[in-house]
Design a protein around this motif. Structure first.
Motif, short mmCIF file in Angstrom:
data_model
loop_
_atom_site.label_atom_id
_atom_site.label_comp_id
_atom_site.label_asym_id
_atom_site.label_seq_id
_atom_site.Cartn_x
_atom_site.Cartn_y
_atom_site.Cartn_z
N ARG A 122 43.30 44.34 45.53
CA ARG A 122 44.32 43.60 44.78
C ARG A 122 44.53 44.15 43.38
O ARG A 122 45.67 44.26 42.92
N TYR A 123 43.46 44.49 42.68
CA TYR A 123 43.64 44.92 41.29
C TYR A 123 44.24 46.32 41.18
O TYR A 123 44.62 46.76 40.09
N LEU A 124 44.38 47.01 42.31
CA LEU A 124 45.03 48.32 42.30
C LEU A 124 46.47 48.27 42.77
O LEU A 124 47.26 49.17 42.43
N TRP A 125 46.84 47.25 43.55
CA TRP A 125 48.15 47.25 44.19
C TRP A 125 48.93 45.97 43.90
O TRP A 125 49.60 45.88 42.88
N SER A 126 48.83 44.96 44.76
CA SER A 126 49.69 43.78 44.64
C SER A 126 49.44 42.98 43.37
O SER A 126 50.35 42.33 42.85
N GLY A 127 48.21 43.03 42.83
CA GLY A 127 47.91 42.26 41.62
C GLY A 127 47.63 43.12 40.41
O GLY A 127 47.05 42.64 39.43
N PRO A 151 42.23 56.10 33.26
CA PRO A 151 41.57 57.12 34.08
C PRO A 151 40.87 56.53 35.31
O PRO A 151 40.94 57.10 36.40
N PHE A 152 40.20 55.37 35.12
CA PHE A 152 39.53 54.75 36.26
C PHE A 152 40.54 54.32 37.31
O PHE A 152 40.34 54.55 38.51
N LEU A 153 41.63 53.68 36.89
CA LEU A 153 42.61 53.19 37.85
C LEU A 153 43.27 54.34 38.61
O LEU A 153 43.56 54.22 39.80
N THR A 154 43.51 55.44 37.93
CA THR A 154 44.10 56.61 38.59
C THR A 154 43.17 57.13 39.68
O THR A 154 43.60 57.38 40.82
N TYR A 155 41.89 57.28 39.34
CA TYR A 155 40.91 57.72 40.33
C TYR A 155 40.77 56.69 41.45
O TYR A 155 40.75 57.04 42.64
N TRP A 158 43.59 56.70 43.97
CA TRP A 158 43.49 57.88 44.84
C TRP A 158 42.41 57.66 45.90
O TRP A 158 42.64 57.87 47.09
N TRP A 159 41.22 57.20 45.48
CA TRP A 159 40.12 56.99 46.43
C TRP A 159 40.47 55.89 47.43
O TRP A 159 40.18 56.00 48.62
N ASP A 160 41.12 54.84 46.95
CA ASP A 160 41.45 53.71 47.82
C ASP A 160 42.38 54.14 48.94
O ASP A 160 42.24 53.69 50.08
N LYS A 161 43.33 55.01 48.63
CA LYS A 161 44.23 55.53 49.67
C LYS A 161 43.47 56.39 50.67
O LYS A 161 43.71 56.33 51.87
#
Length: 392
Positions: A122-127, A151-155, A158-161
Motif C-alpha cells: 500500500r505505501y508504494l502504490w495505492s496509498g 531513494p528507498f521508495l525508488t528501490y 523496483w523490488w516490489d515489482k
C-alpha cells in the motif's frame, strides 16, 4: 485436504505481531494444512498468542533486533533481504499471505508458490501519497521526509515489482485488490474472498481479541445506535463520523483504539461513546444492538462489514474498495459517494427510509463463510498443482 497429505507445505506471512483479518486467513490455512510451518520476518509471541497453534514458526534475522518486532515502519528496507534469505527447497507447495514483502520469497522450479494477496504494497502504490503526507511518528523527526525517503521508495518499488513476478499464481481477496494487482503488477489473479466466521459458530475465534490486549468491560448500551468497529487511524476516516454525528446528535458507538483516539475523544460530543478494545462476547452484544454499521473508509475487503451483517445489521459504506463486494445496495446497506459530511448525511437519511430484511443480511454473509473459502481454495490449488504448468 487428502490431495495434499503427501506434500511438504509451508505458509509465509509478512509479520506475526497482531490479530486481524489476515491472521484469520492464516488460522484457516492452518486448519487445512495443520503440519505446515509458518515463515515470517518477526514474531511477537505476547502480541500474537494465536500463532501458538503452528507446529513451528521460522523467523528471519530481523527477529534478533528487538525494536523491530513492533515497529514495522523501520523494517521496510530490510524486508526484501529477510524474505529472500529463507530456503524453501524441501517444500512442494508454499502459500504466502501478504500485503508487502512475503510474495518475494525465492522458490525452486519444483515448488509451487501460491500468493494470497491482501493488496499490492500500500505505501508504494495505492496509498503512496497518503503515507508520504502522513509519515509514522518515528519519521517526523526528519524535516525533509519526502526527499530523504525518495531513494528507498525508488528501490522498494523496483523490488516490489520484481517480487510480484515470483508467485506462480496470485489470488486476490476482492475485486478491488484484483484491479490493483493488474494495474500495478500487470498480473491476472483469481478472487477468493477471505473467510468470515459467523457469530453463531464463533468457537474458532472465541477469546482471540481478549488474548490480544482487549480488556473486559461491563457496560450497558441502549439499542438503536450507529456503530464503527476498527482501528482509530487517520485513513479510516473516523473523524468524518465524529463530525457528522456531532451535528446530527445521533448515538454513535466506536470500538477500537489507535493513534487518532485522543483527538477523536476531544472532538466528540456526549452522544458518541468510545469503548476501546473489547472481547468477542462483548463485541457480539455491541453488534446485536446496533441500528447500522458505518464504513467511511476504503477497505481492501472489510471483514467488519460482514461481521455486522451476520448479526442482521445493515451497512452505510463509502462506495469504493471491498465494500462493493460485501454490501448489496438497498438490500444489505446503502452507499455514499464522497468522503464528506454532506454525502454521508444523505446516506444516513436514505438509510432511515429503508426496511432491511435481517434474514437476507445473514444469508449474504454465508457466501463468505470459512467453509466456502476452504472449498474454493482447495479447488484452486488442485487446478494449479495438477496442471503442472508451473514446472516449466
Amino acid at each position: 485436504m487428502n490431495q495434499f497429505n503427501d506434500l511438504n507445505i509451508a505458509l509465509v506471512y509478512d509479520r506475526v505481531n497482531k490479530f486481524g483479518g489476515a491472521e484469520r486467513v492464516l488460522l484457516t490455512l492452518h486448519e487445512m494444512f495443520p503440519n505446515a510451518p509458518l515463515y515470517t520476518s518477526v514474531y511477537d509471541s505476547k502480541k500474537a498468542p494465536w500463532a501458538n497453534v503452528f507446529p513451528k514458526i521460522y523467523t528471519s534475522f530481523l527477529q534478533k533486533i528487538p525494536i523491530l518486532k513492533n515497529h514495522h515502519e523501520l523494517m521496510g528496507w530490510l524486508m526484501p533481504i529477510a524474505f529472500e534469505s529463507f530456503n524453501f527447497k524441501k517444500y512442494d507447495l508454499v502459500i504466502s499471505v501478504t500485503s508487502e514483502a512475503a510474495k518475494g520469497i525465492i522458490t525452486c522450479t519444483n515448488t509451487l508458490h501460491i500468493c494470497y494477496m491482501l493488496t499490492p504494497t500500500r505505501y508504494l502504490w495505492s496509498g503512496k501519497e497518503f503515507y508520504l503526507n502522513n509519515p509514522p511518528k518515528i519519521f517526523k523527526i526528519f524535516p525533509f521526509y519526502k526527499i530523504v525517503s525518495w531513494p528507498f521508495l525508488t528501490y522498494a518499488k523496483w523490488w516490489d515489482k520484481v517480487a510480484s513476478t515470483r508467485p506462480d499464481k496470485i489470488i486476490a481477496i476482492s475485486t478491488e485488490v484484483q484491479r490493483r494487482i493488474k494495474k500495478y503488477y500487470n498480473r491476472d489473479s483469481e478472487i477468493i474472498f477471505p473467510p468470515i466466521i459467523l457469530h453463531r459458530k464463533n468457537s474458532f475465534l472465541r477469546g482471540l481479541r481478549s488474548q490480544n490486549g482487549a480488556a473486559s468491560h461491563s457496560f450497558l448500551l441502549d439499542a438503536n445506535y450507529y456503530l464503527y468497529v476498527g482501528r482509530l487511524v487517520k485513513y479510516k476516516k473516523i473523524v468524518l463520523l465524529v463530525e457528522v454525528f456531532n451535528e446530527l446528535n445521533l448515538p454513535l458507538v466506536i470500538v477500537g483504539t489507535g493513534s487518532e483516539e485522543r483527538m477523536l475523544k476531544l472532538k466528540a460530543k456526549n452522544n458518541i461513546k468510545f469503548l476501546g478494545n473489547i472481547n468477542d462476547e462483548e463485541l457480539a452484544k455491541v453488534y446485536s444492538k446496533a441500528k447500522a454499521f458505518l464504513m467511511p473508509q476504503e477497505e481492501d475487503f472489510g471483514i467488519t462489514s460482514l461481521e455486522a451483517q451476520s448479526f442482521g445489521v445493515p451497512i452505510i459504506a463509502y462506495r469504493k474498495g471491498g465494500a462493493l463486494d460485501t454490501v448489496v445496495e438497498n438490500k444489505t446497506g446503502v452507499f455514499f459517494d464522497d468522503q464528506n459530511k454532506e454525502s454521508l448525511k444523505q446516506a444516513i437519511a436514505k438509510f432511515d427510509k429503508i426496511v432491511f430484511n435481517h434474514k437476507y443480511l445473514i444469508n449474504n454473509v454465508k457466501n463468505f463463510s470459512k467453509e466456502n473459502f476452504k472449498r474454493r481454495l482447495q479447488r484452486s490449488l488442485v487446478r494449479a498443482y495438477s496442471s503442472g504448468w508451473w514446472w516449466n
